[in-house]
Design an enzyme around this catalytic site. Structure first.
Site, mmCIF file in Angstrom:
data_model
loop_
_atom_site.group_PDB
_atom_site.id
_atom_site.type_symbol
_atom_site.label_atom_id
_atom_site.label_comp_id
_atom_site.label_asym_id
_atom_site.label_seq_id
_atom_site.Cartn_x
_atom_site.Cartn_y
_atom_site.Cartn_z
ATOM 1 N N LYS A 177 -11.455 -2.668 -4.279
ATOM 2 C CA LYS A 177 -11.380 -1.708 -3.181
ATOM 3 C C LYS A 177 -12.817 -1.543 -2.701
ATOM 4 O O LYS A 177 -13.595 -0.743 -3.257
ATOM 5 C CB LYS A 177 -10.801 -0.375 -3.647
ATOM 6 C CG LYS A 177 -10.701 0.691 -2.540
ATOM 7 C CD LYS A 177 -9.562 0.415 -1.578
ATOM 8 C CE LYS A 177 -9.356 1.589 -0.616
ATOM 9 N NZ LYS A 177 -8.259 1.349 0.342
ATOM 10 N N HIS B 257 -5.516 6.805 -2.175
ATOM 11 C CA HIS B 257 -6.393 7.868 -1.691
ATOM 12 C C HIS B 257 -6.181 9.179 -2.439
ATOM 13 O O HIS B 257 -6.257 10.259 -1.845
ATOM 14 C CB HIS B 257 -6.162 8.084 -0.185
ATOM 15 C CG HIS B 257 -6.415 6.881 0.655
ATOM 16 N ND1 HIS B 257 -7.678 6.359 0.851
ATOM 17 C CD2 HIS B 257 -5.568 6.074 1.347
ATOM 18 C CE1 HIS B 257 -7.608 5.296 1.639
ATOM 19 N NE2 HIS B 257 -6.341 5.096 1.946
ATOM 20 N N HIS C 142 1.702 4.296 -0.936
ATOM 21 C CA HIS C 142 0.448 3.811 -0.377
ATOM 22 C C HIS C 142 -0.685 4.819 -0.573
ATOM 23 O O HIS C 142 -1.790 4.447 -0.982
ATOM 24 C CB HIS C 142 0.617 3.517 1.112
ATOM 25 C CG HIS C 142 -0.598 2.946 1.754
ATOM 26 N ND1 HIS C 142 -0.913 1.609 1.707
ATOM 27 C CD2 HIS C 142 -1.607 3.537 2.452
ATOM 28 C CE1 HIS C 142 -2.057 1.391 2.345
ATOM 29 N NE2 HIS C 142 -2.494 2.552 2.810
#
Length: 311
Positions: free
Chosen positions: A251, A208, A193
């Site tokens: 995103k 991220h 993730h």
């Protein structure tokens, strides 16, 4: 009648039909002695102790100072532009040094990034080779001054009984599989993730990590749509909030550290996950305040997400 005799008749109820009903006699009750207020338990060697905000700020600065693998001037150049701008060159990364990406933690991170199925709802199958790549990445990270510093800190605070216990939990919290599809499949992990990213219901979730973004852009799979916030840092790592498309999936806003090493991201996110799970973790980078948000998966010791907060 003598007064004392009248009192006796009233108390015993033996004074005829007009007497007061008898009251059962009870012995006098003992008054309980006040209990001593217990002292709060004292910390003993080996017991976990809370991590203060001051310690978080101090340790994050120490981790930054120890990060000798972060990008230096000339090794990483960004093409920032305002959100909604459409210039001829829409690439985010103007230049990334091949020598930087060839360093052990970078190269081992890149080797991991092709192991994942980004769409949730599909099982993540881990081959023996992929499990070996996980171990090699963590071993390379643990061999750096950054992770060595974090390991000494968590042991000194009593968060783990041994270095072996910390290293085993580090692997579990980041690579342990769980389901983001209501139990239909073991399709996610903290590492996937945060460092790789996922696509859930047509939108990008997580993602991220700047090394993953530059790899996607180099492969022609990422379209940079501009940034919404750039931090006050003039050297790496910087903190960005940006918009992009990954294989056409949006995103709308994502935040990440840029120019940091993989071991720095891993150490900082792990520190905040351990010290401030499901809360804001206030740190300091180069004298500037920053905040990391982490989440646990279903209140378990598994990373659900970790990223820097931006305005």
């Amino acid at each position: 009648m003598a007064p004392w005799l009248l009192w006796l008749l009233l108390v015993t109820g033996t004074g005829g039909t007009g007497g007061v009903p008898s009251v059962p006699w009870e012995p006098p009750r003992a008054v309980p002695e006040p209990r001593a207020v217990p002292e709060p338990p004292r910390a003993v060697p080996g017991s976990p102790r809370a991590v203060s905000d001051a310690e978080l700020r101090e340790l994050s600065e120490q981790l930054l100072a120890a990060d000798s693998n972060r990008a230096e001037p000339g090794q990483l150049e960004l093409n920032l532009k305002g959100s909604g701008s459409h210039t001829g060159d829409s690439r985010l990364f103007s230049y990334v040094s091949p020598d930087l990406l060839a360093r052990p933690t970078f190269s081992r991170l890149l080797a991991l990034l092709d192991n994942y199925e980004p769409l949730t709802g599909r099982d993540e199958t881990e081959t023996a080779e992929e499990q070996r790549e996980q171990r090699e990445f963590l071993e390379a990270a643990l061999d750096t001054p950054v992770l060595a510093l974090l390991e000494r800190f968590v042991l000194r605070k009593g968060l783990y009984p041994s270095a072996e216990a910390f290293r085993a939990d580090l692997h579990s919290m980041w690579f342990g599989l769980y389901s983001r599809s209501s139990g239909k499949a073991l399709d996610s992990s903290g590492f996937e993730h945060v460092f790789h990213g996922e696509v859930k219901k047509g939108s990008v979730s997580g993602c991220h990590n700047w090394v993953q973004l530059q790899a996607l852009e180099r492969a022609g799979r990422l379209e940079y749509l501009g940034y919404t916030w750039d931090g006050p840092w003039t050297a790496f790592p910087d903190v960005l909030s940006l918009r992009f498309l990954w294989d056409g999936h949006s995103k709308p806003r994502g935040s990440l550290l840029v120019g940091s090493s993989p071991e720095f991201d891993l150490a900082l996110f792990t520190l905040c996950f351990l010290a401030r799970p499901d809360r804001q973790c206030h740190i300091s980078l180069g004298g500037e305040a920053a905040t990391i948000q982490t989440y646990t998966w279903d209140k378990q010791r598994l990373v659900a997400s970790a990223y820097p907060l931006t305005p």
